[in-house]
Design a protein around this motif. Structure first.
Motif, PDB file in Angstrom:
ATOM      1  N   PRO A 277      -6.219   9.099   2.533  1.00 43.05           N
ATOM      2  CA  PRO A 277      -6.268   7.665   2.283  1.00 43.05           C
ATOM      3  C   PRO A 277      -7.693   7.162   2.087  1.00 43.05           C
TER       4      PRO A 277
ATOM      5  N   SER B 291      -7.485   2.134   5.940  1.00 48.45           N
ATOM      6  CA  SER B 291      -6.653   2.240   7.139  1.00 48.45           C
ATOM      7  C   SER B 291      -6.386   0.855   7.693  1.00 48.45           C
TER       8      SER B 291
ATOM      9  N   CYS C   1       0.835  -1.205   0.000  1.00 45.80           N
ATOM     10  CA  CYS C   1       0.000   0.000   0.000  1.00 45.80           C
ATOM     11  C   CYS C   1       0.867   1.250   0.000  1.00 45.80           C
TER      12      CYS C   1
ATOM     13  N   PHE D 278      -4.918   3.187  -0.905  1.00 45.57           N
ATOM     14  CA  PHE D 278      -3.927   4.006  -0.211  1.00 45.57           C
ATOM     15  C   PHE D 278      -4.188   3.985   1.297  1.00 45.57           C
ATOM     16  N   ILE D 279      -3.107   3.960   2.063  1.00 46.22           N
ATOM     17  CA  ILE D 279      -3.184   4.194   3.500  1.00 46.22           C
ATOM     18  C   ILE D 279      -2.373   5.448   3.795  1.00 46.22           C
ATOM     19  N   SER D 280      -2.418   5.917   5.027  1.00 50.14           N
ATOM     20  CA  SER D 280      -1.596   7.065   5.411  1.00 50.14           C
ATOM     21  C   SER D 280      -0.441   6.591   6.278  1.00 50.14           C
TER      22      SER D 280
ATOM     23  N   HIS E 205       1.254   5.547   0.119  1.00 48.47           N
ATOM     24  CA  HIS E 205       0.722   6.580   1.011  1.00 48.47           C
ATOM     25  C   HIS E 205      -0.127   7.599   0.266  1.00 48.47           C
ATOM     26  N   SER E 206      -1.133   8.099   0.957  1.00 47.78           N
ATOM     27  CA  SER E 206      -1.869   9.287   0.528  1.00 47.78           C
ATOM     28  C   SER E 206      -2.244  10.081   1.765  1.00 47.78           C
TER      29      SER E 206
END
Length: 394
Positions: free
Chosen positions: A306, A309, A300, A334-336, A302-303
């Motif tokens: 996101p 999660s 995954c 995307f996850i953060s 990053h954004s």
């Protein structure tokens, strides 16, 4: 143990700058679990273990009863939790390694650990001997990498032990080679971030000590200075933090109780006060904490906005990737990499955090939309940056 549900996702190569990404293969609704994944390897942080956070050596399940954990963290031996039946820790099921007395939540986890890596890493009757080579390595790590920990030398040790114990070393090495790799310069930056100003000397001390204990001809490339730095960068880049807590499970189960309104308020007030006590005494260190390597989740990207999660709903090292928005087929997940609080800060501050900790500039939609913002930090962000720098220097 849950296995990755790879039916609805696919890891695909994007380009040389981004590497791989995780993409949906079907419609996923907001709130749905995209993926449950057991890590290839995981470990409890060494400082966390030293401060008596009792966790299963294999799956990191919290092993203290919720009341005992709350009393320890609040430094209040008189603290009594209502509804003790909401605690899920079954102390009668806890087992130990007969050689070194390492704790496990079940016989299943003890056997899994023994079969995968513990035969090599078991301290045997020397488990209380601070002069044992592995105990010395752990002490070296603690003296180099103070809390809050973000990685552990024990992940590398377990990786090596897994190769040594398996009947197919090549296949095991291939599994670890699937994780994102960094350039030589990035590896140095990651090592510097994890180890501080003396990272070269400290990295060499860790390498030579690890090699003296665990060297194996089949992976001799891992024990060279360059190879060991690559391993270190791999866990620094791909290691996913894990947090478990018998207290949080107790709280969740209390929330599910059907109570009269007055009793509900009384319980909620008690929980609020309890957390205040815990945070006043233990600060941010409320969980059994560790890190693991997850083959699919590590894909995954990053954004700052996101669409998914990572959570740990099973009170062990199994992670759940949960959709924060509706996700469509072929859409990237995307996850953060940064906290929700940090995502609310200016573009400049977010980019600074990501460059320092993950060695990249973010080009997500939010950052691109805010590209015209001046590269200056607000007074509030400056104070937060200074506090973060102070934490890094502790």
């Amino acid at each position: 143990m849950a296995a990755p549900n790879a039916l609805n996702v696919e890891a695909k190569f994007i380009d040389s700058s981004k590497g791989r990404g995780l993409f949906s293969k079907q419609d996923i609704k907001e709130g749905e679990t995209i993926l449950d994944e057991t890590p290839l390897v995981s470990t409890q942080f060494l400082w966390n273990e030293l401060y008596k956070y009792q966790a299963c050596e294999y799956c990191l399940r919290s092993l203290e009863k919720a009341e005992a954990m709350a009393r320890r963290l609040a430094n209040n031996p008189a603290l009594t939790l209502p509804f003790p039946e909401c605690c899920e820790v079954k102390t009668e099921e806890i087992v130990v390694c007969p050689q070194c007395q390492m704790l496990y939540c079940s016989e299943e986890c003890r056997k899994a650990s023994w079969d995968r890596h513990h035969q090599v890493l078991c301290l045997g009757s020397s488990s209380q001997d601070s002069d044992h080579p592995l105990a010395r390595l752990q002490e070296i790590w603690r003296n180099i990498h103070y809390p809050p920990e973000t990685a552990s030398i024990m992940l590398i040790c377990k990786m090596i032990a897994m190769v040594k114990q398996t009947s197919n070393p090549g296949s095991m090495v291939h599994s670890f080679n699937q994780f994102v790799k960094s350039t030589v310069n990035e590896e140095q930056q990651i090592a510097h971030k994890l180890l501080g100003q003396e990272f070269k000397d400290q990295l060499e001390l860790l390498r030579s000590t690890t090699a003296a204990i665990l060297f194996d001809d089949s992976i001799q490339q891992w024990f060279t200075p360059e190879g060991f730095q690559s391993l270190f960068a791999l866990i620094g880049t791909n290691g996913q933090g894990i947090g478990t807590s018998s207290i949080s499970v107790w709280v969740k189960n209390c929330d599910d109780l059907s109570l009269p309104e007055d009793k509900r308020k009384e319980l909620d007030d008690f929980i609020d006060k309890m957390y205040e006590e815990l945070e006043n005494e233990a600060g941010m260190f409320l969980n059994c904490e560790g890190a693991g390597l997850y083959q699919l989740t590590s894909s995954c990207n990053h954004s700052c906005e996101p669409n998914a999660s990572i959570t740990f709903p099973y009170n062990n090292h199994i992670s759940s990737l949960v959709a924060l928005k509706d996700i469509h087929p072929e859409e990237e997940i995307f996850i953060s990499y940064i906290s929700e609080c940090q995502r609310g800060r200016s573009r400049h501050s977010r980019q600074k955090i990501l460059r320092e900790n993950y060695i990249f500039n973010c080009h997500c939609k939010k950052c691109n939309d805010e590209a015209d913002q001046p590269d200056v930090t607000s007074e509030e962000d400056m104070e937060s940056d200074e506090e973060a720098d102070e934490m890094d220097n502790i």
